[in-house]
Write a protein that holds these residues in place. Structure first.
Motif, PDB file in Angstrom:
ATOM      1  N   ILE A   1       0.845  -1.192   0.000  1.00  0.00           N
ATOM      2  CA  ILE A   1       0.000   0.000   0.000  1.00  0.00           C
ATOM      3  C   ILE A   1       0.884   1.246   0.000  1.00  0.00           C
ATOM      4  CG2 ILE A   1      -1.717   1.281   1.339  1.00  0.00           C
ATOM      5  CD1 ILE A   1      -2.581  -1.612   2.360  1.00  0.00           C
ATOM      6  N   ILE A   2       0.660   2.070  -1.030  1.00  0.00           N
ATOM      7  CA  ILE A   2       1.483   3.268  -1.215  1.00  0.00           C
ATOM      8  C   ILE A   2       0.625   4.508  -1.025  1.00  0.00           C
ATOM      9  CG2 ILE A   2       3.050   4.481  -2.788  1.00  0.00           C
ATOM     10  CD1 ILE A   2       3.278   1.836  -4.378  1.00  0.00           C
ATOM     11  N   GLY A   3       1.039   5.384  -0.138  1.00  0.00           N
ATOM     12  CA  GLY A   3       0.341   6.654   0.038  1.00  0.00           C
ATOM     13  C   GLY A   3       1.027   7.713  -0.809  1.00  0.00           C
ATOM     14  N   ASP A   4       0.250   8.551  -1.487  1.00  0.00           N
ATOM     15  CA  ASP A   4       0.878   9.641  -2.239  1.00  0.00           C
ATOM     16  C   ASP A   4       1.295  10.721  -1.253  1.00  0.00           C
ATOM     17  OD1 ASP A   4       1.643  11.025  -4.689  1.00  0.00           O
ATOM     18  OD2 ASP A   4       0.102  12.466  -4.104  1.00  0.00           O
TER      19      ASP A   4
ATOM     20  N   LEU B   1       4.755   1.914   1.736  1.00  0.00           N
ATOM     21  CA  LEU B   1       5.643   2.750   0.932  1.00  0.00           C
ATOM     22  C   LEU B   1       5.046   4.147   0.868  1.00  0.00           C
ATOM     23  CD1 LEU B   1       6.402   0.648  -2.294  1.00  0.00           C
ATOM     24  CD2 LEU B   1       8.102   1.971  -1.070  1.00  0.00           C
ATOM     25  N   LEU B   2       5.909   5.140   0.881  1.00  0.00           N
ATOM     26  CA  LEU B   2       5.443   6.506   0.706  1.00  0.00           C
ATOM     27  C   LEU B   2       5.910   6.995  -0.652  1.00  0.00           C
ATOM     28  CD1 LEU B   2       6.321   7.893   4.271  1.00  0.00           C
ATOM     29  CD2 LEU B   2       4.277   6.652   3.501  1.00  0.00           C
ATOM     30  N   GLY B   3       4.965   7.486  -1.448  1.00  0.00           N
ATOM     31  CA  GLY B   3       5.282   7.947  -2.799  1.00  0.00           C
ATOM     32  C   GLY B   3       5.554   9.439  -2.782  1.00  0.00           C
ATOM     33  N   LEU B   4       6.830   9.796  -2.808  1.00  0.00           N
ATOM     34  CA  LEU B   4       7.197  11.218  -2.709  1.00  0.00           C
ATOM     35  C   LEU B   4       7.174  11.857  -4.086  1.00  0.00           C
ATOM     36  CD1 LEU B   4       8.104  10.071   0.032  1.00  0.00           C
ATOM     37  CD2 LEU B   4      10.053  11.594  -0.055  1.00  0.00           C
ATOM     38  N   SER B   5       6.046  12.529  -4.404  1.00  0.00           N
ATOM     39  CA  SER B   5       5.849  12.998  -5.772  1.00  0.00           C
ATOM     40  C   SER B   5       5.940  14.505  -5.940  1.00  0.00           C
ATOM     41  CB  SER B   5       4.479  12.502  -6.280  1.00  0.00           C
ATOM     42  OG  SER B   5       3.425  13.063  -5.529  1.00  0.00           O
TER      43      SER B   5
END
Ligand code: PBG
Length: 335
Positions: free
Chosen positions: A123-126, A170-174
């Protein structure tokens, strides 16, 4: 018969021999797609009771909290490798307060799906402020209206802790702020969250292909993101961004968009493979919209185009692909 003359007139080496049957073609196939390597981006909107279609993204919806749970269960059952969550809050403000509120829609939705599927899915958070700010930028603004890099890092650190405690893997560093990977890694480690991993959007171009996504998240942006996202003509700079993110502790790096930047994917892949860092590429909303729109008019074979674009991205060197077609592709690969 003069065999030398025959050899001269007819090819001795015939690549077509290995293309004759599907079984021969499969045997020598060089690029394989697998559902486990696909990440499915999903949208959830606060206050929705039913999923709402997104006009410019046929087949993609804004989910309600309930329909999101079901979509994630479906994704897990189909064998998709990860889900990436984007949220549309009911209220926005200058600093994106809802992003760091434990009761904010993104953090609540992460908790929902963690309780639904746990470690069965990644599970990835934006991790970006653009959905939460009333000006639509990926960070907070300085008095002169520019995006304030270092003030934004402090917000990202708070966001990271909120998403980590909600259970994101996971953290999605966008957001494309300088130093964001290092800042978030330090914040996580400072709170003992050493297991929370970072997916760094290291190479994110200022692209027209994000258009449909901005509809999907109801973006408030006026203007563009050219002061923080990369210029489309620059490839060397992509390598610099990747080197920095790896040095700051990125666990996975990503190039985005995918199809218009396959040369960059290849160059980055040549570098990351020597470092042992996994590389992802993001097939963005505009890439989906182009194919869907042409398919709706009968101008292109949708299913073949989906697999062809994904194969191209894989062939260019991305081990992981974020795609809105993750479920479609998984089914196409199975059948
Ligand atoms: C911003 C963000 C964007 C996308 C993912 N995260 C858009 C932007 O930078 O404006 C685009 C994804 C897509 O187009 O599918 N945090």
């Amino acid at each position: 018969m003069d065999t030398e003359a025959v050899a001269g007139r007819f090819p001795v080496v015939r690549p077509r021999r290995l293309r004759r049957t599907p079984a021969l073609r499969a045997l020598v196939g060089q690029t394989r797609l697998h559902p486990a390597d696909l990440m499915l981006p999903l949208f959830v909107k606060e206050g929705l009771s039913e999923p709402a279609p997104i006009g410019s993204m046929p087949g993609v919806v804004q989910h309600s909290r309930d329909s999101l749970r079901k979509a994630v269960v479906d994704a897990v059952a189909t064998g998709v490798g990860a889900v990436m969550l984007f949220a549309v809050p009911a209220t926005k403000d200058a600093t994106g307060t809802a992003a760091t509120d434990d009761d904010g829609i993104l953090n609540v939705a992460i908790r929902d799906i963690v309780s639904e599927v746990g470690d069965d899915a990644v599970i990835i958070g934006d991790l970006c402020l653009d959905e939460f700010t009333d000006h639509g930028h990926c960070g907070v603004l300085a008095d002169d209206g520019s995006v304030d890099n270092d003030a934004t890092l402090l917000r990202y650190q708070e966001m990271a802790l909120a998403q980590a405690s909600a259970g994101a893997h996971l953290l999605g560093l966008s957001g494309m702020m300088d130093g964001q990977v290092g800042a978030v890694r330090a914040a996580l480690d400072g709170e003992g969250r050493t297991d929370t991993a970072i997916l760094a959007y290291s190479v994110k171009y200022a692209s027209a292909f994000y258009g449909p996504f901005r509809e999907a998240v109801e973006s408030s942006l006026v203007g563009d993101r050219r002061t923080y996202q990369l210029d489309g003509g620059n490839a060397d700079e992509a390598l610099r961004e990747v080197m920095l993110d790896i040095a700051e502790g990125a666990d996975i790096v990503m190039v985005k968009p995918a199809l218009p930047y396959l040369d960059v994917v290849r160059r980055v892949a040549d570098m990351t493979s020597t470092q042992g860092v996994p590389l992802a590429a993001y097939q963005v909303s505009g890439e989906l919209a182009m194919v869907e729109a042409a398919a709706q008019r009968g101008w292109i074979d949708r299913d073949r185009a989906i697999l062809e674009t994904l194969t191209s991205i894989r062939r260019a060197g991305a081990g992981i692909i974020a795609t809105y077609w993750a479920l479609d592709a998984a089914r196409l690969l199975r059948d």
